[in-house]
Scaffold this motif. Structure first.
Motif, PDB file in Angstrom:
ATOM      1  N   ASP A 198     -16.179 -37.854 -17.686  1.00 37.68           N
ATOM      2  CA  ASP A 198     -17.036 -37.673 -18.862  1.00 37.68           C
ATOM      3  C   ASP A 198     -16.739 -36.379 -19.623  1.00 37.68           C
ATOM      4  OD1 ASP A 198     -18.634 -40.091 -18.468  1.00 37.68           O
ATOM      5  OD2 ASP A 198     -19.332 -39.060 -16.665  1.00 37.68           O
ATOM      6  N   VAL A 199     -15.478 -36.011 -19.691  1.00 36.69           N
ATOM      7  CA  VAL A 199     -15.042 -34.809 -20.399  1.00 36.69           C
ATOM      8  C   VAL A 199     -14.752 -35.165 -21.852  1.00 36.69           C
ATOM      9  CG1 VAL A 199     -13.172 -33.092 -20.567  1.00 36.69           C
ATOM     10  CG2 VAL A 199     -14.152 -33.693 -18.337  1.00 36.69           C
ATOM     11  N   THR A 200     -15.078 -34.234 -22.765  1.00 35.97           N
ATOM     12  CA  THR A 200     -14.776 -34.399 -24.185  1.00 35.97           C
ATOM     13  C   THR A 200     -13.839 -33.281 -24.611  1.00 35.97           C
ATOM     14  OG1 THR A 200     -16.935 -35.385 -24.622  1.00 35.97           O
ATOM     15  CG2 THR A 200     -15.747 -34.499 -26.515  1.00 35.97           C
ATOM     16  N   LEU A 201     -12.698 -33.658 -25.192  1.00 38.73           N
ATOM     17  CA  LEU A 201     -11.732 -32.710 -25.734  1.00 38.73           C
ATOM     18  C   LEU A 201     -11.594 -32.973 -27.225  1.00 38.73           C
ATOM     19  CD1 LEU A 201      -8.806 -33.080 -23.145  1.00 38.73           C
ATOM     20  CD2 LEU A 201     -10.716 -31.464 -23.065  1.00 38.73           C
ATOM     21  N   TYR A 202     -11.610 -31.911 -28.021  1.00 35.09           N
ATOM     22  CA  TYR A 202     -11.381 -32.044 -29.457  1.00 35.09           C
ATOM     23  C   TYR A 202      -9.918 -31.736 -29.764  1.00 35.09           C
ATOM     24  CZ  TYR A 202     -16.334 -32.696 -29.980  1.00 35.09           C
ATOM     25  OH  TYR A 202     -17.598 -33.209 -29.889  1.00 35.09           O
ATOM     26  N   HIS A 203      -9.501 -31.917 -31.007  1.00 35.01           N
ATOM     27  CA  HIS A 203      -8.088 -31.773 -31.341  1.00 35.01           C
ATOM     28  C   HIS A 203      -7.584 -30.348 -31.090  1.00 35.01           C
ATOM     29  CE1 HIS A 203     -10.308 -31.005 -35.072  1.00 35.01           C
ATOM     30  NE2 HIS A 203      -9.310 -30.247 -35.439  1.00 35.01           N
ATOM     31  N   ARG A 204      -6.283 -30.280 -30.805  1.00 31.57           N
ATOM     32  CA  ARG A 204      -5.548 -29.037 -30.574  1.00 31.57           C
ATOM     33  C   ARG A 204      -5.975 -28.300 -29.302  1.00 31.57           C
ATOM     34  NH1 ARG A 204      -1.692 -28.234 -33.621  1.00 31.57           N
ATOM     35  NH2 ARG A 204      -1.531 -26.034 -33.142  1.00 31.57           N
ATOM     36  N   VAL A 205      -6.579 -28.991 -28.347  1.00 32.35           N
ATOM     37  CA  VAL A 205      -6.924 -28.383 -27.058  1.00 32.35           C
ATOM     38  C   VAL A 205      -5.675 -28.371 -26.180  1.00 32.35           C
ATOM     39  CG1 VAL A 205      -8.188 -28.765 -24.889  1.00 32.35           C
ATOM     40  CG2 VAL A 205      -9.373 -28.940 -27.073  1.00 32.35           C
ATOM     41  N   THR A 206      -5.456 -27.247 -25.485  1.00 32.19           N
ATOM     42  CA  THR A 206      -4.343 -27.136 -24.553  1.00 32.19           C
ATOM     43  C   THR A 206      -4.883 -26.833 -23.161  1.00 32.19           C
ATOM     44  OG1 THR A 206      -2.840 -26.331 -26.265  1.00 32.19           O
ATOM     45  CG2 THR A 206      -2.237 -25.866 -23.987  1.00 32.19           C
ATOM     46  N   LEU A 207      -4.493 -27.640 -22.207  1.00 29.90           N
ATOM     47  CA  LEU A 207      -4.764 -27.384 -20.789  1.00 29.90           C
ATOM     48  C   LEU A 207      -3.397 -27.130 -20.177  1.00 29.90           C
ATOM     49  CD1 LEU A 207      -7.290 -30.282 -20.046  1.00 29.90           C
ATOM     50  CD2 LEU A 207      -7.775 -27.961 -20.853  1.00 29.90           C
ATOM     51  N   GLY A 208      -2.955 -25.880 -20.223  1.00 30.91           N
ATOM     52  CA  GLY A 208      -1.573 -25.560 -19.878  1.00 30.91           C
ATOM     53  C   GLY A 208      -1.436 -24.440 -18.872  1.00 30.91           C
ATOM     54  N   GLY A 209      -0.182 -24.106 -18.609  1.00 33.32           N
ATOM     55  CA  GLY A 209       0.142 -23.012 -17.712  1.00 33.32           C
ATOM     56  C   GLY A 209       0.368 -21.732 -18.497  1.00 33.32           C
ATOM     57  N   ARG A 210       0.379 -20.616 -17.782  1.00 32.01           N
ATOM     58  CA  ARG A 210       0.640 -19.317 -18.405  1.00 32.01           C
ATOM     59  C   ARG A 210       2.093 -18.913 -18.270  1.00 32.01           C
ATOM     60  NH1 ARG A 210      -4.492 -15.944 -16.239  1.00 32.01           N
ATOM     61  NH2 ARG A 210      -4.326 -17.444 -14.590  1.00 32.01           N
ATOM     62  N   GLY A 211       2.820 -19.549 -17.386  1.00 35.51           N
ATOM     63  CA  GLY A 211       4.194 -19.150 -17.106  1.00 35.51           C
ATOM     64  C   GLY A 211       4.215 -18.164 -15.948  1.00 35.51           C
ATOM     65  N   GLY A 212       5.294 -18.167 -15.217  1.00 31.84           N
ATOM     66  CA  GLY A 212       5.417 -17.250 -14.098  1.00 31.84           C
ATOM     67  C   GLY A 212       4.876 -17.774 -12.780  1.00 31.84           C
TER      68      GLY A 212
END
Length: 170
Positions: free
Chosen positions: A94-108
């Motif tokens: 039941d999660v809501t995401l709007y446009h341009r959302v990033t669920l990403g890594g930071r690197g390293g």
């Protein structure tokens, strides 16, 4: 699939009356469905095909969900353009995401580690927000538009950027 359609109809205020038929035109819905197929192929260790399917879905919908990401039930991606969900991300129900959302890594982060966020149930993430790295967002949290989240958010937490008063601005 029916649960996904019902979730969109319940959470999108633009859908009422005869407009309910438009739900089948929502790119977020198609991206989630394509991801469910790609994820299952990924779990079965089918080579190349899951990633190909996710890239075709990205081309058609503008939404990129890596086949390795775990997505819960009734995910609603509103508008969808530019949404990115990384390989080790976990998204609750039941999660809501709007446009341009990033669920990403930071690197390293070391290869093979969990380098993407874990999102709890009933979380709302606003336009342009980025949740980066191995952070946890608790159940029922709300992340406002354009927030950058680099640390854990407790259950029920509310993150907002300060509002700017533009009255009288030329």
């Amino acid at each position: 699939m029916y649960d996904d359609i019902r979730a969109v109809c319940r959470r999108d205020p633009a859908l009422h009356g005869l407009a309910h038929a438009e739900v089948l035109l929502y790119p977020g819905l198609w991206a989630v469905w394509a991801h469910r197929v790609a994820h299952r192929l990924h779990r079965w260790r089918v080579p190349l095909l899951p990633r190909l399917l996710s890239q075709v879905s990205r081309l058609l919908t503008g939404i990129e969900i890596h086949p390795g990401a775990v997505v819960g039930r009734r995910l609603f991606i509103d508008h969808g353009a530019g949404v990115v969900i990384g390989a080790t991300a976990r998204v609750g129900d039941d999660v809501t995401l709007y446009h341009r959302v990033t669920l990403g890594g930071r690197g390293g982060e070391p290869k093979g580690s969990s380098r993407h966020p874990v999102i709890g149930d009933r979380v709302v993430i606003g336009v342009g927000a980025s949740v980066l790295g191995p952070v946890r967002v608790g159940d029922d949290a709300e992340i406002g538009a354009h927030c950058l989240v680099l640390a854990d958010v407790p259950p029920g937490g509310r993150l907002r950027l300060p509002a700017t008063d533009l009255r009288g601005y030329p």
